[in-house]
Write an enzyme that holds these catalytic residues in place. Structure first.
Site, mmCIF file in Angstrom:
data_model
loop_
_atom_site.group_PDB
_atom_site.id
_atom_site.type_symbol
_atom_site.label_atom_id
_atom_site.label_comp_id
_atom_site.label_asym_id
_atom_site.label_seq_id
_atom_site.Cartn_x
_atom_site.Cartn_y
_atom_site.Cartn_z
ATOM 1 N N HIS A 152 -3.446 19.110 -4.568
ATOM 2 C CA HIS A 152 -3.459 17.678 -4.255
ATOM 3 C C HIS A 152 -2.144 17.353 -3.574
ATOM 4 O O HIS A 152 -1.086 17.814 -4.008
ATOM 5 C CB HIS A 152 -3.607 16.886 -5.560
ATOM 6 C CG HIS A 152 -3.943 15.444 -5.368
ATOM 7 N ND1 HIS A 152 -3.064 14.546 -4.817
ATOM 8 C CD2 HIS A 152 -5.062 14.746 -5.648
ATOM 9 C CE1 HIS A 152 -3.635 13.355 -4.780
ATOM 10 N NE2 HIS A 152 -4.847 13.450 -5.270
ATOM 11 N N ARG B 32 -2.914 5.777 -1.352
ATOM 12 C CA ARG B 32 -3.129 5.824 0.110
ATOM 13 C C ARG B 32 -4.400 5.081 0.493
ATOM 14 O O ARG B 32 -4.450 4.385 1.497
ATOM 15 C CB ARG B 32 -3.175 7.284 0.585
ATOM 16 C CG ARG B 32 -1.791 7.923 0.656
ATOM 17 C CD ARG B 32 -1.866 9.417 0.918
ATOM 18 N NE ARG B 32 -2.355 10.144 -0.245
ATOM 19 C CZ ARG B 32 -3.296 11.069 -0.234
ATOM 20 N NH1 ARG B 32 -3.850 11.423 0.914
ATOM 21 N NH2 ARG B 32 -3.678 11.666 -1.341
#
Ligand code: FAD
Length: 633
Positions: free
Chosen positions: A252, A272
């Site tokens: 990740h 995000r």
């Protein structure tokens, strides 16, 4: 029976190993199909990775953008997995995810709402439309709460009808399974121990569903918690089942990097998805430099276009911060390597300059709390420092897509422990929906297997139980041997440094040699102390699982001579269409992990038609493309 080998013995139709989302959904289904079911978890009931999931569950409900359909979800999933996904699994997942989310709502889940009162959906990397059903950044908690509530509902019904809430569905918390037992070719049960007393427990059952989650603890920097030692992967291999796609491990892009004690803890992609941007030491949005050709037409080229997408997605392309995870992780890795990282070896993730503090607190309460408590950073006022962390394994038990059946009769797998669904890279949000869809299907598969089996059930022999018991007690009985903690550190360092985010042939060969040495040392590991609550003993037992899984990862990664999704080699930096249809299958041999190649199923013409020819040309060989053209005509 001697004092040390004394055990309790329970008998069930179906034993589900793992009480995360996949395990609970499988257990609920098996019980609903009338089967006497046990669900077992290594840690406390409710403590699983599923509960830690933050961002949400992906399902094409079409609530926030009506253009969303299962076909678009399928296309995004295949794109994210770089065309290596099992097509049938990706199809079932895209078609059934919405039903599973609505079923959760029916069972009491309280998702965030749109202004018109439907389930709200948020943006995530690789998803064309806002698709993740969520509850702030605590979605997994609601998912587990709802599934547990459903378990209790079923138990209350059994109490009313049968006088015993556990007559048909019983939970065994803090119980670790260390071995599967067979009768001939068929599964006959499982053996393990209770964490608090160290007592050995034996489960007699013709059907076992593995739902044990991931493998992250084999790597030094990981978002995974202590239970994730690849137990289900290893149990399956030792029982004769096969694993596929083990070279694909997801790093990740955003784990915490500072302070060292929290290195690897996840920073959700929702940061995000909700507008956060990645910056390097020059405070530049570097992701614009890293959009690969295969994705170029889908992503914004300027900051203005990227920012415009949040309010007007029909007329702007997506920000490159929302590329699939493998792309973003590699980009961060490169920025750091080239000297443009943050002070502690990551990059900056900034949400503070992107929305008002109240909005951050409303959308990302857990992240605010996590950074304040663990790093003394106020994310409403300053950027976070983040870097890649080992998060998820795309590889897992080879299963029949519709039923979750492995190659071993009576053994099923669902959720993260199963392979194929996500191809070479999983999209965020697709795990929570995967475990609901395939958890249910594996529960149904196990029930159907039992119906076919009828009265003639496999027998669990005392010899097999004694052998499994003996091997689990061995580390406690040795007078000398190394500490499991030191051996664990060496496995983690080997995997992180030699089979990590960027790989190459010589380093992986070195890793395999190191793992072979560690294998000999782990065979002699010694755990001090007694059987009650002894984490050193538990780790000693987990080590052999981590080693087996690590070997499968390293061997598969060495064999695959290309870069794709969660497998990047600097000696083979490009994606090769020759490798796309190659599935690497790991199986156990007398000399460790063996590998064979088998072809990936073809995409049906109606599914191929969901992609433009230009896009297919980036993944398929000339011959496949010609065949696809012929089929379209
Ligand atoms: P898990 O939920 O991991 O459960 C595994 C179970 O198996 C546990 O009960 C464990 O105790 C048990 N177990 C393991 N070994 C044994 C054994 N030997 N004996 C008995 N029991 C055993 N995915 C998304 O889709 N959206 C997100 O927003 C998201 N956020 C995430 C955030 C974090 C911090 C993490 C770590 C993961 C996140 N993921 C997310 C990934 C997702 O949560 C997991 O992939 C998913 O929950 C796995 O579910 P599962 O049911 O397969 O296994």
């Amino acid at each position: 029976m001697s004092e040390t080998t004394r055990h309790s013995r329970e008998s069930y139709d179906v034993v589900v190993i793992g009480a995360g989302g996949a395990g609970l959904r499988a257990a609920i289904e098996a019980r609903q199909q009338g089967k006497r079911t046990a669900v077992i978890s290594k840690s406390l009931f409710g403590k699983a990775h599923t509960v830690m999931a933050e961002g949400g569950a992906a399902a094409a409900l079409g609530n926030v953008n009506a253009h969303d359909t299962w076909e678009v979800h399928f296309r995004d999933t295949i794109r994210g997995g770089k065309f290596l996904n099992n097509p049938r699994m990706a199809e079932l997942h895209a078609k059934e995810a919405a039903q599973r989310i609505l079923e959760l709502e029916y069972w009491g889940a309280l998702f965030d709402r749109t202004p018109t009162g439907t389930i709200s959906q948020r943006n995530f990397g690789g998803h064309e439309y806002p698709r993740l059903a969520h509850v702030g950044d605590r979605t997994g908690l609601e998912l587990i709460r709802t599934l547990q509530q459903r378990v209790v509902q079923l138990q209350q019904a059994d109490a009313a009808e049968l006088g015993d809430p556990e007559a048909m569905l019983k939970v065994y918390a803090e119980t670790t399974i260390t071995e599967l037992v067979k009768d001939g070719e068929r599964i006959a049960g499982a053996v393990g121990y209770l964490r608090d007393t160290g007592e050995v427990v034996v489960f007699e059952a013709p059907a076992v569903v593995l739902a044990t989650g991931g493998i992250g603890r084999s790597f030094k920097v990981t978002s995974n918690s202590w239970e994730y030692t690849g137990d289900g992967h290893a149990l399956a291999m030792r029982a004769g089942a096969t694993l596929i796609n083990m070279e694909f491990v997801q790093f990740h892009p955003t784990g915490m990097v500072w302070p060292p004690s929290v290195n690897g803890i996840l920073v959700t992609e929702s940061v995000r998805g909700d507008g956060g941007v990645l910056l390097n030491s020059e405070r530049r949005r570097f992701m614009f430099d890293y959009v690969p050709d295969v994705f170029r037409s889908h992503y914004a080229e300027t900051e203005a276009e990227a920012d415009g997408w949040y309010s007007d997605p029909d007329n702007n392309r997506r920000p490159p911060e929302l590329l699939p995870r493998d792309e973003v992780a590699r980009a961060i890795n490169n920025e750091v390597k080239e000297g443009r990282g943050s002070p502690h070896g990551g990059v900056f993730l900034d949400v503070s300059s992107r929305m008002p503090a109240e909005e951050i607190m409303r959308r990302l309460p857990s992240m605010h709390h996590q950074f304040k408590e663990l790093a003394d950073v106020d994310i409403t006022a300053e950027p976070m420092e983040v870097g890649p962390t080992c998060h998820y394994v795309m590889g897992g038990v080879e299963v029949e897509p519709d039923t979750g059946a492995s190659l071993v009769p009576g053994l099923f797998a669902a959720g993260e422990v199963a392979g194929g669904m996500h191809g070479s890279n999983r999209l965020g949000g697709n795990s929570l929906s995967d475990l609901l869809v395939f958890g249910r299907r594996s529960g149904m598969g196990a029930a159907a297997y039992l119906d076919e089996l009828g009265e003639e059930r496999p027998a669990l022999s005392e010899e097999a139980v004694a052998a499994a018991t003996q091997s689990l007690l061995e580390p406690l009985e040795r007078d000398s041997g190394e500490s499991p903690y030191l051996l664990h550190q060496e496995i983690q360092n080997t995997m992180n440094e030699l089979v990590g985010i960027i790989r190459n042939g010589p380093e992986m060969e070195q890793a395999l040699e190191a793992l072979a040495e560690l294998d000999k040392r782990v065979a002699e590991v010694r755990a001090e102390g007694g059987r009650a609550y002894n984490p050193g003993w538990h780790l000693a037992l987990d080590l052999r699982n981590m080693l087996l899984v690590s070997e499968a990862i390293a061997r598969s990664a060495l064999r695959r001579e290309e870069s794709r999704g969660g497998h990047t080699r600097d000696d083979f930096p490009h994606m090769s269409s020759q490798w796309r249809r190659v599935t690497l299958v790991s199986h156990l041999t007398e000399d460790g992990v063996g590998l064979r190649q088998q072809p990936l199923d073809e995409l049906r013409p109606d599914l191929l038609n969901l992609f433009e020819r230009d896009e297919l040309a980036k993944y398929l060989t000339e011959a496949e493309l010609a065949m696809a053209d012929a089929r379209k005509e």
